[in-house]
Structures are given as structure tokens and as C-alpha cells.
Design a protein around this motif. Structure first.
Motif, short mmCIF file in Angstrom:
data_model
loop_
_atom_site.label_atom_id
_atom_site.label_comp_id
_atom_site.label_asym_id
_atom_site.label_seq_id
_atom_site.Cartn_x
_atom_site.Cartn_y
_atom_site.Cartn_z
N SER A 157 0.83 -1.21 0.00
CA SER A 157 0.00 0.00 0.00
C SER A 157 0.86 1.26 0.00
O SER A 157 0.53 2.24 -0.66
CB SER A 157 -0.93 0.01 1.22
OG SER A 157 -2.03 -0.86 0.98
N MET A 236 -3.67 -6.26 -3.86
CA MET A 236 -4.59 -5.12 -3.78
C MET A 236 -4.91 -4.61 -5.17
O MET A 236 -4.05 -4.57 -6.04
CB MET A 236 -3.93 -3.98 -2.98
CG MET A 236 -4.73 -2.66 -3.04
SD MET A 236 -4.00 -1.35 -2.04
CE MET A 236 -2.81 -0.68 -3.20
N ASP A 343 -9.15 -5.84 -1.49
CA ASP A 343 -8.40 -5.74 -0.24
C ASP A 343 -7.94 -7.11 0.19
O ASP A 343 -8.55 -8.12 -0.17
CB ASP A 343 -9.30 -5.20 0.88
CG ASP A 343 -9.62 -3.72 0.73
OD1 ASP A 343 -8.78 -2.99 0.16
OD2 ASP A 343 -10.71 -3.31 1.17
N THR A 356 -5.71 -4.10 4.33
CA THR A 356 -5.30 -3.06 3.37
C THR A 356 -5.73 -1.67 3.85
O THR A 356 -6.94 -1.44 4.03
CB THR A 356 -5.93 -3.34 1.99
OG1 THR A 356 -5.65 -4.70 1.64
CG2 THR A 356 -5.36 -2.41 0.93
N LYS A 360 -10.61 3.78 -0.43
CA LYS A 360 -11.31 3.18 -1.57
C LYS A 360 -12.23 4.14 -2.30
O LYS A 360 -12.94 3.74 -3.22
CB LYS A 360 -12.11 1.95 -1.09
CG LYS A 360 -11.21 0.80 -0.71
CD LYS A 360 -11.97 -0.47 -0.38
CE LYS A 360 -12.42 -0.50 1.05
NZ LYS A 360 -12.71 -1.87 1.52
#
Ligand code: ZN
Ligand code: ZN
Length: 365
Positions: A157, A236, A343, A356, A360
Motif C-alpha cells: 500500500s 490489492m 483488499d 489493506t 477506496k
């Protein structure tokens, strides 16, 4: 992973041989080998009998096998370096151990390897297919494995954030993919856990598109990326938008996000693996987009990027605390574009934890 953890896993396998009517198990699939021994080389085999465990590899891995599995000697693992073909040594060890019924992993062995091993087996010894046994054990993650997955997710991430922050129109799909992978490695990942997907414009409707040399096209940009950190995968997907989205794009994005949240809501111990999949499809149906969702809702991950359970229509596995899975519904409309939101999620005693951290909401470039 503590050395004792590998030994404990092998003991569990050895103890269950009898109930499977086996005298030994031969493991050659490298994620399973790593799970049972810590060995990460590309060429290896493991023979487990009730009283012994032998790791076979070739001279390229003499030093590495000792480094990775040395402490394992206390756990009873022996290392055998084969000068010639591994399977010759394996067959010799089978003969010496006097075992008759040897399990092997049919989905993980080539026909050539199977034939070669069969041809060298001693009289009265026979191979028996054993499907998915070690994969079943791997579904439930130990605290140490969960910690690795957590770090993998965080690095992935962070890499996305750093690369996305510098993203400008005009960059090619391949350049952006390269930037994501570069950031990932700089942040401590060993490598991507699969080939990074960057697909823009109408190409975002290809769920597994290869990045092209073309500049990012206007419309959606689907980015699917994952890292390996200490051997464990993250995964992801985020879908960005270049330029202001129209009403259709906003609605479709909203539908996928709602479907993703509904699927996550359905993740808890005791439910069947198809429950989150149904939850996602129900939402998309309300939007008339269920037919545009052409894959399953998610998959387990760990030493491999895709491993059981499958969060799909048919998988009957009951979710249990300690499973790490993805939740990734999407819609794909040919000639227009696609959206996926994914995720990595951990099943916990009380439900689930979304590992995650990346936001979003629809991100505009
Ligand atoms: Zn993915
Ligand atoms: Zn995935």
C-alpha cells in the motif's frame, strides 16, 4: 518462522500418514516445501515418513539449504545433496526406508517426474495421489505468518501511495507498473507477488491485462499489485480515474464498492466460502451489473498469491479465524472499461479485519 514451527508442521503430517493409509509423503511443490522446511530453493523434494524427514536438493543449494534448514537438524530434518537427478536419490531413500505406500502431489508434479520416480521405485512400493493436503494446512495462518502478510500488505500500500502521488497523465502503463514495482522493492519487498497490472481506458475491461507502452488513456485505470515480503504475498486492486467521471462511471464504481463492502461484511468464521461471493453478486445484480462480474470474489493468499480457499460460487470451505483472503469484485464492460476493488482481509474470531489501509473512494488524476 521459528524452526520449531517447521518441525511441528512435519510432525503433524507424519502423524496423519496412517489415517490416510500412507507410509510416506513425497513433497516437491516449492511453496509446500518451504512451508514444511523453510527451504526456498527452486529444486527440491521432501520425503516424510513417520520417523524421518529428508530434504533432497542439488549442489547449487548446498550452502543455502544448510543456512535455511540448519537449525532444523534438531527438528530431525536431514539434508541430502544429490549429485545426479533428485528422483534417483529419492527412490533410493524410499527403498532404504522400506516404505510401500508413498503419497505424492499429482497437481504439483509433471508427468515426466512421476514416470521417472515410478520407474525407479523398489518392488511393491507404489505411488498414491494426495490432493491438496499441505495446501489445506496452509490455509490457517500462524501468528508469525499473519505478521508477514500484514507487513507485505503495508509495504504494498505504501508503494502504491508513493507511486500514485507522482502519477501524471501522459505516463505509460508500463512506466507506472515499473514505478509501482520499484517503490515496492525500495520499501523492503523481495519482489512483486505477480506481474503488476496497469490497464487504462477500454483496456481496464480486461481483468488480467498486461501493461502496454501506451500512455494512460482517459477513463478508468485499474491497478492490481502485490508484494512478497518474507515469503508472504499481499494483493490489492485500486481503480483510479483520469479526468472527471461521468454518471455511468460514478454509478458503476459505487456498485463495485458497495459489492466489495457487502462481501467483506459477510466474512466471518463459520460461513461457507461462497457466502461473500453471493453477497457481492447480490449487490451487483441490483445495479444490473452482475453479468459483468466475470471472476470469483477472492482467494486465499500466503506463500502463494493464489491458494485455497477460493471465494467463489462453489467452494464449500468454511472460513476460519486465521485465514487470509482477498475480496475483489469487479465489473468489466467491453469497449468501455472496468473497475475492481480488492483488499487483503484476515478472518478473525469476531469477523474479519481489513488489512489493506489504502482508501477506496474514487481517486481522480
Ligand atoms: Zn489482485
Ligand atoms: Zn487477487
Amino acid at each position: 518462522v521459528a524452526a520449531s514451527e517447521f518441525a511441528a508442521r512435519r510432525r503433524e503430517v507424519a502423524a496423519a500418514l496412517a489415517e490416510r493409509k500412507l507410509d510416506a509423503l513425497f513433497v516437491a511443490f516449492s511453496p509446500n516445501l518451504r512451508y514444511l522446511t523453510g527451504f526456498t530453493g527452486s529444486n527440491g523434494g521432501l520425503l516424510i515418513t513417520p520417523g524421518s524427514a529428508i530434504l533432497f536438493t542439488d549442489p547449487r543449494y548446498t550452502i543455502q539449504a544448510a543456512e535455511e534448514c540448519l537449525s532444523e537438524r534438531n527438528g530431525g530434518l536431514r539434508i541430502r545433496i544429490a549429485k545426479g537427478p533428485l528422483l534417483v536419490e529419492v527412490a533410493a531413500a524410499i527403498a532404504k526406508a522400506g516404505v510401500k505406500r508413498i503419497g505424492y502431489e499429482p497437481a504439483r508434479m509433471t508427468c515426466d517426474a512421476l514416470d521417472a520416480l515410478k520407474a525407479r521405485l523398489p518392488m511393491r512400493a507404489a505411488l498414491h495421489p494426495v490432493s491438496g493436503w499441505i495446501e489445506q494446512l496452509r490455509m490457517l495462518k500462524s501468528p508469525d505468518e499473519i505478521d508477514r502478510i500484514r507487513r507485505s500488505v503495508q509495504i504494498n500500500s505504501r508503494a502504491f501511495e508513493r507511486a500514485a502521488a507522482r502519477l501524471k497523465p501522459g505516463v505509460t502503463e508500463r512506466d507506472f507498473a515499473a514505478e509501482l514495482e520499484y517503490r515496492m522493492r525500495r520499501l523492503g519487498a523481495e519482489k512483486p507477488s505477480f506481474e503488476t497490472i496497469v490497464a487504462s481506458g477500454a483496456r481496464s475491461a480486461l481483468p488480467h491485462a498486461q501493461p502496454t507502452a501506451a500512455p494512460l488513456a482517459s477513463g478508468f485505470v485499474l491497478v492490481d499489485m502485490g508484494a512478497f515480503v518474507d515469503g508472504y504475498a499481499s494483493d490489492m486492486t485500486r481503480t483510479l480515474h483520469i479526468g472527471p467521471p461521468g454518471a455511468k462511471a460514478r454509478r458503476a464504481y459505487k456498485a463495485v464498492l458497495e459489492a466489495q463492502l457487502a462481501a467483506i461484511d459477510a466474512v466471518r468464521p463459520g460461513v461457507v466460502a461462497y457466502a461473500p461471493d453471493r453477497a457481492a453478486r447480490r449487490v451487483l445484480k441490483r445495479y444490473g451489473l452482475d453479468r459483468a462480474f466475470v471472476h470469483s470474489t477472492g482467494h486465499g493468499l500466503g506463500l502463494e498469491i493464489h491458494e485455497p480457499p477460493r471465494i467463489g460460487k462453489r467452494d464449500q470451505t468454511r472460513l476460519r479465524a486465521g485465514m487470509a483472503i482477498t475480496i475483489e469484485p469487479g465489473v468489466y464492460l467491453e469497449g468501455w472499461g472496468g473497475i475492481r476493488i480488492e483488499d487483503t482481509v484476515l478472518v478473525t474470531e469476531s469477523g474479519c479485519e481489513i488489512l489493506t489501509p489504502t482508501p477506496k473512494d474514487l481517486r481522480l488524476i
